[in-house]
Scaffold this active site. Structure first.
Site, PDB file in Angstrom:
ATOM      1  N   ASP A  55       0.852  -1.197   0.000  1.00 18.47           N
ATOM      2  CA  ASP A  55       0.000   0.000   0.000  1.00 18.47           C
ATOM      3  C   ASP A  55       0.884   1.243   0.000  1.00 18.47           C
ATOM      4  O   ASP A  55       1.709   1.425   0.890  1.00 18.47           O
ATOM      5  CB  ASP A  55      -0.905   0.005   1.234  1.00 18.47           C
ATOM      6  CG  ASP A  55      -1.807   1.228   1.266  1.00 18.47           C
ATOM      7  OD1 ASP A  55      -2.915   1.146   0.709  1.00 18.47           O
ATOM      8  OD2 ASP A  55      -1.394   2.253   1.838  1.00 18.47           O
ATOM      9  N   TYR A  60       2.996  10.122  -0.644  1.00 20.99           N
ATOM     10  CA  TYR A  60       4.069   9.638   0.240  1.00 20.99           C
ATOM     11  C   TYR A  60       5.445   9.992  -0.325  1.00 20.99           C
ATOM     12  O   TYR A  60       6.436   9.968   0.403  1.00 20.99           O
ATOM     13  CB  TYR A  60       3.996   8.123   0.421  1.00 20.99           C
ATOM     14  CG  TYR A  60       2.726   7.600   1.066  1.00 20.99           C
ATOM     15  CD1 TYR A  60       1.748   8.456   1.582  1.00 20.99           C
ATOM     16  CD2 TYR A  60       2.502   6.224   1.160  1.00 20.99           C
ATOM     17  CE1 TYR A  60       0.591   7.962   2.158  1.00 20.99           C
ATOM     18  CE2 TYR A  60       1.338   5.720   1.737  1.00 20.99           C
ATOM     19  CZ  TYR A  60       0.394   6.594   2.222  1.00 20.99           C
ATOM     20  OH  TYR A  60      -0.746   6.088   2.782  1.00 20.99           O
ATOM     21  N   LYS A  89      -2.886   5.761  -4.647  1.00 20.64           N
ATOM     22  CA  LYS A  89      -3.955   6.687  -4.248  1.00 20.64           C
ATOM     23  C   LYS A  89      -3.873   7.973  -5.063  1.00 20.64           C
ATOM     24  O   LYS A  89      -2.794   8.547  -5.215  1.00 20.64           O
ATOM     25  CB  LYS A  89      -3.855   7.003  -2.753  1.00 20.64           C
ATOM     26  CG  LYS A  89      -3.879   5.758  -1.862  1.00 20.64           C
ATOM     27  CD  LYS A  89      -3.864   6.122  -0.383  1.00 20.64           C
ATOM     28  CE  LYS A  89      -3.696   4.886   0.490  1.00 20.64           C
ATOM     29  NZ  LYS A  89      -2.309   4.407   0.554  1.00 20.64           N
ATOM     30  N   HIS A 122      -7.861   9.448  -2.354  1.00 25.45           N
ATOM     31  CA  HIS A 122      -7.226   9.513  -1.043  1.00 25.45           C
ATOM     32  C   HIS A 122      -8.132  10.143   0.023  1.00 25.45           C
ATOM     33  O   HIS A 122      -8.084   9.779   1.188  1.00 25.45           O
ATOM     34  CB  HIS A 122      -5.915  10.289  -1.149  1.00 25.45           C
ATOM     35  CG  HIS A 122      -4.878   9.863  -0.170  1.00 25.45           C
ATOM     36  ND1 HIS A 122      -3.535   9.778  -0.472  1.00 25.45           N
ATOM     37  CD2 HIS A 122      -4.975   9.484   1.119  1.00 25.45           C
ATOM     38  CE1 HIS A 122      -2.857   9.370   0.589  1.00 25.45           C
ATOM     39  NE2 HIS A 122      -3.708   9.198   1.580  1.00 25.45           N
TER      40      HIS A 122
END
Length: 324
Positions: A55, A60, A89, A122
């Site tokens: 994931d 990120y 996402k 998200h």
């Protein structure tokens, strides 16, 4: 409840589009001060240990490294591409219909993969400008997530992603999406914060009734980053009731906290970059909580969000004003 005796690290849950999702995944978010190379190494080790669900997310900032790890494990013969379930996402600055596919293609490019297994929105709200910094303002946009969803459906039809879902949606927002005129694909999942202090039973019941799988992040509570988490909130893993249940099974509080979520039939994302913890997290399949202990842990629910993202409370689509 799932047939908890049958749970293994290889267990997959059926999705409403005919695909399946591994019940345990590796979470790869790390705060900006953590070197990106650690996520790359952890992903390789996790795949060696048997994790098949990775994931990650554009925001990120580490999809290049996570992609390197996945492709290296494919190249050395440890796994085939179809063995890996990768979740990406769509970040909130890509919600305008003309940007959705670009957001997906950016992730594919960074990962150097031909398709994603799961791509999720998200958050339910759109942003024009976003600084991941609690001291900088978010600049909101008013794009309706239903318009975003239509482009995600087209991305699925184009083969760029196998399944599409959402994250951090409340019941009303899910209802709006499900009742959208011309809906082609239901979301396969809703990824939300979920742990013994936030057991999400009402949201889970609603999702179950619509064949939507709940995926849990922050299953051990949360990181204690003072920028985002209220440090006056209780530390979940220090809970005495949880400790007492863990002692009964000769397990750590973390293992019991994870097992609790798994036995509720919720997919668990376990985030760790240390080898010992990655191994220990797979130990959750070596024991089963008795019904009375599941009840004891369910009673710890405080409806506590460690990640309330209060900076976004002004947005009309902020999801946590509602009970669930």
């Amino acid at each position: 409840m799932t047939d908890s005796m049958a749970l293994t690290k290889d267990t997959r849950i059926a999705l409403n589009d005919g695909n399946t999702i591994p019940i345990i995944g590796l979470g790869t978010y790390a705060s900006p001060d953590v070197p990106k190379s650690l996520g790359e190494e952890a992903t390789k080790i996790a795949i060696d240990l048997g994790y098949r669900h990775i994931d990650c997310a554009y925001i990120y900032g580490n999809e290049v490294q996570i992609g390197n790890a996945i492709r290296e494990k494919i190249a050395d013969g440890t796994v085939k591409r179809e063995d890996i379930f990768y979740t990406g996402k769509l970040w909130c600055t890509f919600f305008s219909p003309e940007l959705v596919r670009k957001g997906l293609e950016k992730s594919l490019q960074d990962l150097q993969l031909d398709y994603l297994d799961l791509f999720i929105m998200h958050w339910p709200f759109s942003l024009k400008v976003c600084e991941i910094n609690p001291d900088k303002p978010f600049v909101y946009d008013d794009v309706d997530f239903c318009a975003t969803w239509e482009v995600l459906e087209a991305c699925k039809d184009a083969g760029l992603v196998k399944s599409i879902g959402v994250s951090n949606f409340n019941r009303k927002q899910l209802e709006r999406l499900l009742s959208k005129p011309g809906l082609k694909y239901k979301p396969v999942c809703n990824q939300v914060e979920c742990h013994v202090y936030l057991s999400q039973s009402k949201l889970q019941a609603y999702c179950n009734s619509n064949d939507i799988v709940l995926v849990a992040y922050s299953v051990l509570g949360s990181h204690r980053d003072k920028n985002w988490v209220d440090l006056t909130t209780p530390v979940l893993l220090e809970d005495l009731v949880l400790a007492n249940v863990a002692a009964k099974y000769n397990r750590s509080p973390a293992e019991v906290a994870m097992r609790f979520i798994l036995q509720k039939g919720i997919v668990v994302l376990a985030k760790s970059f240390t080898v010992a913890r990655l191994k220990q997290n797979l130990g959750v399949f070596d024991f089963e909580l008795k019904p009375e202990d599941m009840k004891t842990l369910e009673d710890l629910d405080k409806n506590l969000h460690y990640g309330p993202f209060k900076e976004m409370k002004q947005h009309p689509e902020y999801p946590f004003h509602d009970e669930y």
